[in-house]
Every structure is written in C-alpha cells, then in structure tokens.
Scaffold this motif. Structure first.
Motif, PDB file in Angstrom:
ATOM      1  N   LYS A  88       0.857  -1.190   0.000  1.00 21.01           N
ATOM      2  CA  LYS A  88       0.000   0.000   0.000  1.00 21.01           C
ATOM      3  C   LYS A  88       0.891   1.237   0.000  1.00 21.01           C
ATOM      4  CE  LYS A  88      -4.135  -1.785   2.291  1.00 21.01           C
ATOM      5  NZ  LYS A  88      -3.634  -3.189   2.420  1.00 21.01           N
ATOM      6  N   ASN A  89       0.538   2.214  -0.814  1.00 21.05           N
ATOM      7  CA  ASN A  89       1.276   3.488  -0.850  1.00 21.05           C
ATOM      8  C   ASN A  89       2.777   3.311  -1.071  1.00 21.05           C
ATOM      9  OD1 ASN A  89      -1.021   5.112  -0.421  1.00 21.05           O
ATOM     10  ND2 ASN A  89      -0.935   4.660   1.765  1.00 21.05           N
ATOM     11  N   ALA A  90       3.144   2.377  -1.902  1.00 20.41           N
ATOM     12  CA  ALA A  90       4.557   2.128  -2.165  1.00 20.41           C
ATOM     13  C   ALA A  90       5.104   3.145  -3.167  1.00 20.41           C
ATOM     14  CB  ALA A  90       4.749   0.716  -2.710  1.00 20.41           C
ATOM     15  N   ILE A  91       6.431   3.252  -3.186  1.00 22.19           N
ATOM     16  CA  ILE A  91       7.121   3.973  -4.258  1.00 22.19           C
ATOM     17  C   ILE A  91       7.370   2.950  -5.356  1.00 22.19           C
ATOM     18  CG2 ILE A  91       9.159   5.327  -4.878  1.00 22.19           C
ATOM     19  CD1 ILE A  91       7.583   6.611  -2.612  1.00 22.19           C
ATOM     20  N   MET A  92       6.899   3.215  -6.570  1.00 19.80           N
ATOM     21  CA  MET A  92       7.035   2.259  -7.677  1.00 19.80           C
ATOM     22  C   MET A  92       8.040   2.805  -8.685  1.00 19.80           C
ATOM     23  SD  MET A  92       5.857  -0.655  -8.882  1.00 19.80           S
ATOM     24  CE  MET A  92       6.939  -1.328 -10.169  1.00 19.80           C
ATOM     25  N   VAL A  93       9.120   2.072  -8.895  1.00 16.70           N
ATOM     26  CA  VAL A  93      10.164   2.490  -9.829  1.00 16.70           C
ATOM     27  C   VAL A  93      10.194   1.493 -10.989  1.00 16.70           C
ATOM     28  CG1 VAL A  93      12.592   3.155 -10.083  1.00 16.70           C
ATOM     29  CG2 VAL A  93      11.491   3.302  -7.823  1.00 16.70           C
ATOM     30  N   SER A 114       2.061   5.399  -3.920  1.00 17.08           N
ATOM     31  CA  SER A 114       1.930   6.820  -3.595  1.00 17.08           C
ATOM     32  C   SER A 114       2.616   7.678  -4.652  1.00 17.08           C
ATOM     33  CB  SER A 114       2.526   7.118  -2.224  1.00 17.08           C
ATOM     34  OG  SER A 114       3.893   6.750  -2.192  1.00 17.08           O
ATOM     35  N   LYS A 115       3.737   7.165  -5.204  1.00 17.43           N
ATOM     36  CA  LYS A 115       4.488   7.900  -6.224  1.00 17.43           C
ATOM     37  C   LYS A 115       5.035   6.925  -7.244  1.00 17.43           C
ATOM     38  CE  LYS A 115       6.002  11.853  -3.461  1.00 17.43           C
ATOM     39  NZ  LYS A 115       7.145  12.585  -2.885  1.00 17.43           N
ATOM     40  N   LYS A 205      -4.917   9.451 -17.484  1.00 16.57           N
ATOM     41  CA  LYS A 205      -5.675   8.832 -16.376  1.00 16.57           C
ATOM     42  C   LYS A 205      -4.834   8.686 -15.115  1.00 16.57           C
ATOM     43  CE  LYS A 205      -8.230   5.989 -19.719  1.00 16.57           C
ATOM     44  NZ  LYS A 205      -8.443   4.613 -20.200  1.00 16.57           N
ATOM     45  N   LEU A 206      -3.511   8.883 -15.231  1.00 15.71           N
ATOM     46  CA  LEU A 206      -2.649   8.701 -14.059  1.00 15.71           C
ATOM     47  C   LEU A 206      -2.743   9.917 -13.157  1.00 15.71           C
ATOM     48  CD1 LEU A 206      -0.537   6.928 -12.611  1.00 15.71           C
ATOM     49  CD2 LEU A 206       1.221   8.219 -13.818  1.00 15.71           C
ATOM     50  N   ASP A 207      -3.056   9.682 -11.888  1.00  9.54           N
ATOM     51  CA  ASP A 207      -3.240  10.775 -10.936  1.00  9.54           C
ATOM     52  C   ASP A 207      -2.306  10.581  -9.735  1.00  9.54           C
ATOM     53  OD1 ASP A 207      -4.340  13.059  -9.818  1.00  9.54           O
ATOM     54  OD2 ASP A 207      -5.843  11.923  -8.701  1.00  9.54           O
ATOM     55  N   LYS A 208      -1.025  10.423  -9.994  1.00  9.82           N
ATOM     56  CA  LYS A 208      -0.027  10.237  -8.936  1.00  9.82           C
ATOM     57  C   LYS A 208       1.172  11.121  -9.239  1.00  9.82           C
ATOM     58  CE  LYS A 208      -1.998   6.676  -6.857  1.00  9.82           C
ATOM     59  NZ  LYS A 208      -2.453   6.774  -5.472  1.00  9.82           N
ATOM     60  N   PRO A 209       1.811  11.648  -8.195  1.00 14.32           N
ATOM     61  CA  PRO A 209       3.073  12.352  -8.436  1.00 14.32           C
ATOM     62  C   PRO A 209       4.044  11.405  -9.151  1.00 14.32           C
ATOM     63  CG  PRO A 209       2.358  12.639  -6.155  1.00 14.32           C
ATOM     64  CD  PRO A 209       1.452  11.615  -6.761  1.00 14.32           C
ATOM     65  N   THR A 210       4.583  11.852 -10.273  1.00 15.03           N
ATOM     66  CA  THR A 210       5.392  10.980 -11.119  1.00 15.03           C
ATOM     67  C   THR A 210       6.679  11.686 -11.532  1.00 15.03           C
ATOM     68  OG1 THR A 210       3.383   9.936 -11.994  1.00 15.03           O
ATOM     69  CG2 THR A 210       5.393   9.652 -13.274  1.00 15.03           C
ATOM     70  N   GLN A 232       1.523  14.889 -20.874  1.00 18.95           N
ATOM     71  CA  GLN A 232       0.296  14.093 -20.767  1.00 18.95           C
ATOM     72  C   GLN A 232      -0.022  13.650 -19.335  1.00 18.95           C
ATOM     73  OE1 GLN A 232      -1.845  13.403 -23.391  1.00 18.95           O
ATOM     74  NE2 GLN A 232      -0.578  14.823 -24.560  1.00 18.95           N
ATOM     75  N   ILE A 233       1.007  13.540 -18.500  1.00 19.69           N
ATOM     76  CA  ILE A 233       0.788  13.093 -17.109  1.00 19.69           C
ATOM     77  C   ILE A 233       0.766  14.328 -16.223  1.00 19.69           C
ATOM     78  CG2 ILE A 233       1.691  11.702 -15.206  1.00 19.69           C
ATOM     79  CD1 ILE A 233       3.070   9.927 -17.338  1.00 19.69           C
ATOM     80  N   ALA A 234      -0.399  14.604 -15.655  1.00 17.38           N
ATOM     81  CA  ALA A 234      -0.630  15.895 -14.982  1.00 17.38           C
ATOM     82  C   ALA A 234       0.376  16.183 -13.869  1.00 17.38           C
ATOM     83  CB  ALA A 234      -2.052  15.933 -14.444  1.00 17.38           C
ATOM     84  N   LYS A 235       0.626  15.205 -13.018  1.00 20.44           N
ATOM     85  CA  LYS A 235       1.464  15.472 -11.835  1.00 20.44           C
ATOM     86  C   LYS A 235       2.905  15.006 -12.038  1.00 20.44           C
ATOM     87  CE  LYS A 235      -2.399  15.087  -8.573  1.00 20.44           C
ATOM     88  NZ  LYS A 235      -2.960  14.277  -7.462  1.00 20.44           N
ATOM     89  N   SER A 236       3.404  15.166 -13.261  1.00 16.60           N
ATOM     90  CA  SER A 236       4.748  14.650 -13.533  1.00 16.60           C
ATOM     91  C   SER A 236       5.783  15.759 -13.605  1.00 16.60           C
ATOM     92  CB  SER A 236       4.762  13.874 -14.856  1.00 16.60           C
ATOM     93  OG  SER A 236       4.528  14.743 -15.941  1.00 16.60           O
ATOM     94  N   LYS A 237       7.030  15.374 -13.284  1.00 12.86           N
ATOM     95  CA  LYS A 237       8.153  16.266 -13.561  1.00 12.86           C
ATOM     96  C   LYS A 237       9.206  15.455 -14.284  1.00 12.86           C
ATOM     97  CE  LYS A 237      11.351  16.864 -10.143  1.00 12.86           C
ATOM     98  NZ  LYS A 237      11.968  17.241  -8.854  1.00 12.86           N
TER      99      LYS A 237
END
Length: 264
Positions: A88-93, A114-115, A205-210, A232-237
């Motif tokens: 749950k709420n892991a950092i996915m790399v 989570s990210k 559709k992705l809604d996670k800090p990326t 295309q990914i709203a919360k991306s940097k």
C-alpha cells in the motif's frame, strides 16, 4: 494458481517493517539490473524486486505468447505481487516497459502506489502524426527479422547500442549475457509486444506524483517521448540525468539514486 513468489522470483530485502519501494526491470534484463540502485534503499525501505515473466529467473512455464500478447498480462502479475505482499502506498520504480506496466497498474489499483518513478519509459515507440516515438515500422520489421535470423548477432549489436557506454564495455557485456539467457522465441515475442504497443490514451488517467527520468541520449526512447509523457501526465516532472544510453540505473546508478531520493 501459481504464487507470485515462484512465478516472478520475488525477492524481499531491506527494512521489512519500513515503507515499501518496488523496482521493476525492462526488456532483456532482470531484477539484478537494479542492484547498484536498490542497495541505497535497504536501510530505510522494504525493497521488492522481481523478474518479469519471460525473463530472469521467473518461472519458464508461466510464459505463453498467447497470454503475454499485451502489457495487460504483466499488469496482472504486478497486481498479484502487490496483493501477495500487502503493498500500500509504495514507491514504484519502473524501467522502460515496466514504466508503462507500473503506470497501467497505478491507474487500475491506485491504492498500491503513492508515487511513480519511470526511467526511460515510452507509451509508443513508433512515430505517428504529430508524435515522435523514435522508430518507423520498417525499422521495427528489420529489428524483428534480425532477431529471428541470427539472435546472438542481434544481441551483440543491440546490447552495445542500447547501453551506449563504450568506455565501460562490461555494461554491454552484462546486458548481452542477460539477453542471451532468454529463449530467442520468447525475446522476439516480448519485443514485438513492447515495440508495437500504444498506451498514449492511458497517460492522462494517471493521478499520482510521477518523476520521469531520462538519459541524455537513448537509442530506444528519444527525449521527445519523455517530454510528451511530461505533458500528458498531470502530476509529472521530467529530469534529464547526466547519463547516456537506455540503462542509466546500470551505467550511472548514483545519478538515479540521487533523483529518486530527492523525489521521495
């Protein structure tokens, strides 16, 4: 029903009661591709490593070209791993194709992560109208032909070009060794699925800090693709790291460790 530990050769290391970080490898490599990066997180995180079906020490019986004819089957595998290990709420790399697998999984199961950190990821490798993917169809057809006609010669050329670190020849040799360990028919099947895929419609559709990590030069994924993902990914940097080739986590691990740590 095979458990994910056996199917995907899952390894659980680090601080087992800490927050979770998952590292997923790209085409032609296995979980060992992350060894120089994951070591930096063992003190503080529960680290999950695994091999995608068809690669590494995953269960050879699990692969079927009919089942793994799109990335959805790999998404199902990642969902099984996250379920089995109570993630749950892991950092996915995710590197390369596992970047898209991670993104698709996060859209389906938002509670898992989570990210997201996507390294050298691409939603589509083929050029299209108003889209630079890096390849024309004839380029890919030639690549598939070469894989089919002389796999080991293809491995030798592709591994050096994709690694793009001629001053460190052992990196290309290691990548070549992991490609050579894959059954040629499986490698061809997986390569076709990856290179012919198109997941551009999923990106919004992705809604996670990326965090999007891109090397300076990458034969498989041009900078245009990373910039497209960023739009295309709203919360991306987007971060272009001081590294060359498609495997910055192998050729410049300190760059990746710093980027990941700063982001999380």
């Amino acid at each position: 029903m095979m458990n994910s530990a056996k199917k995907n050769n899952v390894k659980l290391v680090g601080k087992l009661d800490g927050p979770t970080i998952i590292f997923a490898h790209g085409f032609g490599t296995d979980q060992n591709a992350w060894s120089k990066v994951s070591v930096a997180f063992l003190a503080d995180y529960r680290v999950i490593l695994f091999d995608n079906v068809g690669g590494g020490s995953s269960d050879p019986e699990a692969f079927s070209p009919n089942k793994y004819d799109s990335l959805e089957a790999y998404v199902d595998d990642l969902i099984d791993i996250c379920t089995d290990y109570d993630v749950k709420n892991a950092i996915m790399v995710g590197h390369s194709v596992s970047g898209m697998i991670s993104l698709l999984t996060a859209i389906k199961k938002p509670d898992f992560f989570s990210k997201l950190i996507l390294v050298g990821a691409s939603p589509r490798y083929l050029n299209d109208v108003d889209y630079v993917g890096g390849f024309e169809q004839q380029d890919l057809d030639a690549l598939f032909d070469t894989m089919a006609n002389n796999y080991f010669a293809w491995v030798s050329g592709f591994s050096a070009a994709a690694m793009a670190n001629p001053e460190n020849p052992h990196l290309a040799e290691n990548f070549a060794a992991s490609l050579n360990a894959i059954r040629p028919d499986i490698a061809q099947s997986v390569a076709r699925v990856i290179f012919q895929s198109d997941y551009r419609s999923e990106l919004p559709k992705l809604d996670k800090p990326t965090l999007l990590i891109q090397a300076k030069e990458d034969i498989a994924v041009p900078l245009d693709v990373a910039e497209y993902l960023n739009k295309q990914i709203a919360k991306s940097k987007l971060e272009v790291v001081n590294a060359y080739g498609h495997f910055p986590h192998m050729s410049a691990p300190d760059e990746i460790i710093n980027s990941v740590k700063n982001f999380i």
